[in-house]
Design an enzyme around this catalytic site. Sequence first.
Site, PDB file in Angstrom:
ATOM      1  N   CYS A 117       0.846  -1.179   0.033  1.00 29.60           N
ATOM      2  CA  CYS A 117      -0.116  -0.038   0.088  1.00 29.60           C
ATOM      3  C   CYS A 117       0.793   1.178  -0.129  1.00 29.60           C
ATOM      4  O   CYS A 117       1.660   1.527  -0.835  1.00 29.60           O
ATOM      5  CB  CYS A 117      -1.018  -0.145   1.063  1.00 29.60           C
ATOM      6  SG  CYS A 117      -2.127   0.995   1.074  1.00 29.60           S
ATOM      7  N   HIS A 118       0.757   1.867   1.054  1.00 27.54           N
ATOM      8  CA  HIS A 118       1.700   3.221   1.220  1.00 27.54           C
ATOM      9  C   HIS A 118       3.238   2.975   1.690  1.00 27.54           C
ATOM     10  O   HIS A 118       3.896   4.149   1.665  1.00 27.54           O
ATOM     11  CB  HIS A 118       1.001   4.310   2.029  1.00 27.54           C
ATOM     12  CG  HIS A 118      -0.376   5.070   1.390  1.00 27.54           C
ATOM     13  ND1 HIS A 118      -1.448   4.371   1.217  1.00 27.54           N
ATOM     14  CD2 HIS A 118      -0.489   5.980   0.652  1.00 27.54           C
ATOM     15  CE1 HIS A 118      -2.386   4.903   0.496  1.00 27.54           C
ATOM     16  NE2 HIS A 118      -1.629   6.156   0.406  1.00 27.54           N
TER      17      HIS A 118
END
Length: 185
Positions: A117-118
């Site tokens: 994800c991030h």
Amino acid sequence: MDYHIMDAPLNDKTVAFLATDGVEQIELTRPWKDLQGAGATLHLISLKQGKINAFHHLDKAHSFPVDKVVSEVSANDYDALVLPGGVANPDALRLDKDAVSFVKHFFNSHKPVAAICHAPWLLVEAGVIKGKTLTSFPSLQTDILNAGGTWVDEEVCNDNGLITSRNPQDLDAFCARIIEVLSED
């Protein structure tokens, strides 16, 4: 319970999970559950002792006890590193010199690193993605390209032990690839 090597392919592996407040809960708990089920010893590493607060997107979720502080550990103590996402988590970690150094050390030691994800924001900050192919949450595409990486829109990407995925919907493939890579190691 006794496991056979086929039941617990990671029973000789120790894996660090690096996270802090703001971590996306499922991106911490799902890989943790799968790696633990495969026999690995796991440590939650963070910026300070105590607990970290996880989130479900923007809603506060559960707290998790920290095993070790990043300033007191070394990549030499671990076989692999898992970096869960969430927006606030990697943003805070990339401001911490010890966290950035810890990540760099895994790359310099050629040990597997899994980021979802991030979390690749921390990889950008560590300066370790030049020439690498990876995926992430789509909003990080420009950051990855600017750091010299190649961004792909795939559920899981493995570039010589750098395992990346886009979001929680990719967790099945992400977790399976981590176990596969560590089993081969």
